[in-house]
Design a protein around this motif. Sequence first.
Motif, PDB file in Angstrom:
ATOM      1  N   TYR B   8     -73.057 -38.017 -12.871  1.00 46.14           N
ATOM      2  CA  TYR B   8     -72.851 -39.429 -13.194  1.00 46.14           C
ATOM      3  C   TYR B   8     -72.281 -40.161 -11.988  1.00 46.14           C
ATOM      4  N   ASN B   9     -72.974 -41.160 -11.550  1.00 45.69           N
ATOM      5  CA  ASN B   9     -72.517 -41.941 -10.410  1.00 45.69           C
ATOM      6  C   ASN B   9     -72.173 -43.344 -10.897  1.00 45.69           C
ATOM      7  N   PRO B  10     -70.878 -43.633 -11.080  1.00 43.36           N
ATOM      8  CA  PRO B  10     -70.519 -44.935 -11.656  1.00 43.36           C
ATOM      9  C   PRO B  10     -70.874 -46.089 -10.724  1.00 43.36           C
ATOM     10  N   PRO B  11     -71.247 -47.230 -11.272  1.00 38.96           N
ATOM     11  CA  PRO B  11     -71.567 -48.390 -10.435  1.00 38.96           C
ATOM     12  C   PRO B  11     -70.305 -48.961  -9.791  1.00 38.96           C
ATOM     13  N   GLU B  12     -70.521 -49.855  -8.843  1.00 39.39           N
ATOM     14  CA  GLU B  12     -69.387 -50.428  -8.089  1.00 39.39           C
ATOM     15  C   GLU B  12     -68.377 -51.074  -9.013  1.00 39.39           C
ATOM     16  N   MET B  13     -68.863 -51.755 -10.052  1.00 43.39           N
ATOM     17  CA  MET B  13     -67.959 -52.474 -10.959  1.00 43.39           C
ATOM     18  C   MET B  13     -66.984 -51.507 -11.643  1.00 43.39           C
ATOM     19  N   ASP B  14     -67.493 -50.331 -12.019  1.00 46.91           N
ATOM     20  CA  ASP B  14     -66.636 -49.336 -12.662  1.00 46.91           C
ATOM     21  C   ASP B  14     -65.560 -48.842 -11.702  1.00 46.91           C
ATOM     22  N   ARG B  15     -65.934 -48.712 -10.440  1.00 50.40           N
ATOM     23  CA  ARG B  15     -64.959 -48.254  -9.448  1.00 50.40           C
ATOM     24  C   ARG B  15     -63.892 -49.321  -9.233  1.00 50.40           C
ATOM     25  N   SER B  16     -64.296 -50.590  -9.223  1.00 47.26           N
ATOM     26  CA  SER B  16     -63.328 -51.673  -9.037  1.00 47.26           C
ATOM     27  C   SER B  16     -62.388 -51.785 -10.230  1.00 47.26           C
ATOM     28  N   TYR B  17     -62.886 -51.420 -11.419  1.00 44.50           N
ATOM     29  CA  TYR B  17     -62.041 -51.498 -12.613  1.00 44.50           C
ATOM     30  C   TYR B  17     -60.800 -50.621 -12.474  1.00 44.50           C
ATOM     31  N   LEU B  18     -60.937 -49.499 -11.756  1.00 42.47           N
ATOM     32  CA  LEU B  18     -59.798 -48.592 -11.595  1.00 42.47           C
ATOM     33  C   LEU B  18     -58.588 -49.334 -11.027  1.00 42.47           C
ATOM     34  N   TYR B  19     -58.863 -50.208 -10.059  1.00 38.37           N
ATOM     35  CA  TYR B  19     -57.772 -50.959  -9.440  1.00 38.37           C
ATOM     36  C   TYR B  19     -57.111 -51.864 -10.471  1.00 38.37           C
ATOM     37  N   ARG B  20     -57.913 -52.416 -11.370  1.00 42.25           N
ATOM     38  CA  ARG B  20     -57.346 -53.304 -12.401  1.00 42.25           C
ATOM     39  C   ARG B  20     -56.557 -52.485 -13.419  1.00 42.25           C
ATOM     40  N   TYR B  21     -57.081 -51.300 -13.762  1.00 37.42           N
ATOM     41  CA  TYR B  21     -56.327 -50.417 -14.671  1.00 37.42           C
ATOM     42  C   TYR B  21     -54.943 -50.160 -14.099  1.00 37.42           C
ATOM     43  N   PHE B  22     -54.928 -49.951 -12.771  1.00 39.33           N
ATOM     44  CA  PHE B  22     -53.652 -49.631 -12.143  1.00 39.33           C
ATOM     45  C   PHE B  22     -52.663 -50.763 -12.339  1.00 39.33           C
ATOM     46  N   TRP B  23     -53.095 -52.009 -12.071  1.00 37.17           N
ATOM     47  CA  TRP B  23     -52.172 -53.142 -12.188  1.00 37.17           C
ATOM     48  C   TRP B  23     -51.711 -53.331 -13.621  1.00 37.17           C
ATOM     49  N   ALA B  24     -52.611 -53.122 -14.561  1.00 39.18           N
ATOM     50  CA  ALA B  24     -52.214 -53.201 -15.979  1.00 39.18           C
ATOM     51  C   ALA B  24     -51.156 -52.133 -16.262  1.00 39.18           C
ATOM     52  N   GLY B  25     -51.363 -50.941 -15.706  1.00 41.68           N
ATOM     53  CA  GLY B  25     -50.402 -49.857 -15.889  1.00 41.68           C
ATOM     54  C   GLY B  25     -49.053 -50.189 -15.274  1.00 41.68           C
ATOM     55  N   ALA B  26     -49.082 -50.844 -14.104  1.00 37.98           N
ATOM     56  CA  ALA B  26     -47.831 -51.201 -13.423  1.00 37.98           C
ATOM     57  C   ALA B  26     -47.029 -52.196 -14.262  1.00 37.98           C
ATOM     58  N   VAL B  27     -47.722 -53.168 -14.841  1.00 36.36           N
ATOM     59  CA  VAL B  27     -47.039 -54.153 -15.693  1.00 36.36           C
ATOM     60  C   VAL B  27     -46.444 -53.448 -16.916  1.00 36.36           C
ATOM     61  N   PRO B  45     -43.789 -51.459 -28.138  1.00 35.42           N
ATOM     62  CA  PRO B  45     -43.333 -50.680 -26.968  1.00 35.42           C
ATOM     63  C   PRO B  45     -44.076 -49.358 -26.814  1.00 35.42           C
ATOM     64  N   ALA B  46     -44.459 -48.766 -27.931  1.00 36.29           N
ATOM     65  CA  ALA B  46     -45.196 -47.495 -27.865  1.00 36.29           C
ATOM     66  C   ALA B  46     -46.565 -47.710 -27.210  1.00 36.29           C
ATOM     67  N   TRP B  47     -47.229 -48.785 -27.590  1.00 35.17           N
ATOM     68  CA  TRP B  47     -48.540 -49.091 -26.998  1.00 35.17           C
ATOM     69  C   TRP B  47     -48.395 -49.451 -25.517  1.00 35.17           C
ATOM     70  N   ILE B  48     -47.312 -50.164 -25.209  1.00 39.98           N
ATOM     71  CA  ILE B  48     -47.080 -50.545 -23.808  1.00 39.98           C
ATOM     72  C   ILE B  48     -46.825 -49.287 -22.970  1.00 39.98           C
ATOM     73  N   MET B  49     -46.073 -48.341 -23.551  1.00 35.93           N
ATOM     74  CA  MET B  49     -45.828 -47.082 -22.843  1.00 35.93           C
ATOM     75  C   MET B  49     -47.153 -46.350 -22.605  1.00 35.93           C
ATOM     76  N   GLY B  50     -48.030 -46.427 -23.595  1.00 36.19           N
ATOM     77  CA  GLY B  50     -49.365 -45.837 -23.445  1.00 36.19           C
ATOM     78  C   GLY B  50     -50.111 -46.464 -22.287  1.00 36.19           C
ATOM     79  N   GLY B  51     -49.946 -47.784 -22.148  1.00 32.00           N
ATOM     80  CA  GLY B  51     -50.586 -48.492 -21.037  1.00 32.00           C
ATOM     81  C   GLY B  51     -50.039 -48.033 -19.695  1.00 32.00           C
ATOM     82  N   ALA B  52     -48.731 -47.759 -19.664  1.00 29.24           N
ATOM     83  CA  ALA B  52     -48.098 -47.309 -18.415  1.00 29.24           C
ATOM     84  C   ALA B  52     -48.666 -45.967 -17.967  1.00 29.24           C
TER      85      ALA B  52
END
Lengths: 64, 156
Positions: B8-27, B45-52
Amino acid sequence: MKNRLKVLRAERDWSQAELAGRLDVSRQAVNAIETGKHDPSLPLAFRIARLFDMRIEEIFDDEI
Amino acid sequence: MPYNPKAYNPPEMDRSYLYRYFWAGAVCCALTCANFFLRYDGILPAWIMGGAIGGVLASSINGRADDYFRSLCAVGHKWAMAVLAAYLFAMFIAQSSDLGVSPGQVAFAGASAADMTAKTAILFDGYMLALCLSVAFYAGYIFQWARDHFGASEEE
């Protein structure tokens, strides 16, 4: 490390996202390489060289 | 046909999403830290911890990550390991000076948990340690990202 990636991309009228798609990386990675903030791994450098049909040292310059 | 993990070779958009996941996780990580002191109890808070966890998890899965994302995560991992080393060193000092009793000793050697003072007990809070490690990971990643974006350019 300086490189000619931005120039080569502009010559082909590709966007960063388009080039990223051809190299199997993200747009952010292309941007980081173009601005010299990130040095690509050897496999990625080879992919870039193959894409532009050039040698690696014609694209990347580590002496400046 | 044998399983090929690289099929499976993910498209560019999927790769860029990783960076957004990270920022969501940081928040989410920042909010989880705030809640560590606020102690708000509820499902949010439990869901937010899941996001982290998302950003940390994304950093440890290679599938969609590219070179640059991995290099940013590597700095985060280094920072987290530095915090872990500092924590273990503090544990070493506490245990070699007989200042604290580890949960393992309490469980298997019968040492009394009541022997711990409040100051030494904080050393053995696993949740707090995990939170500190994730904060260090996010901080390291953000530090490197900021250096790349706002630091001196090679062209200058």
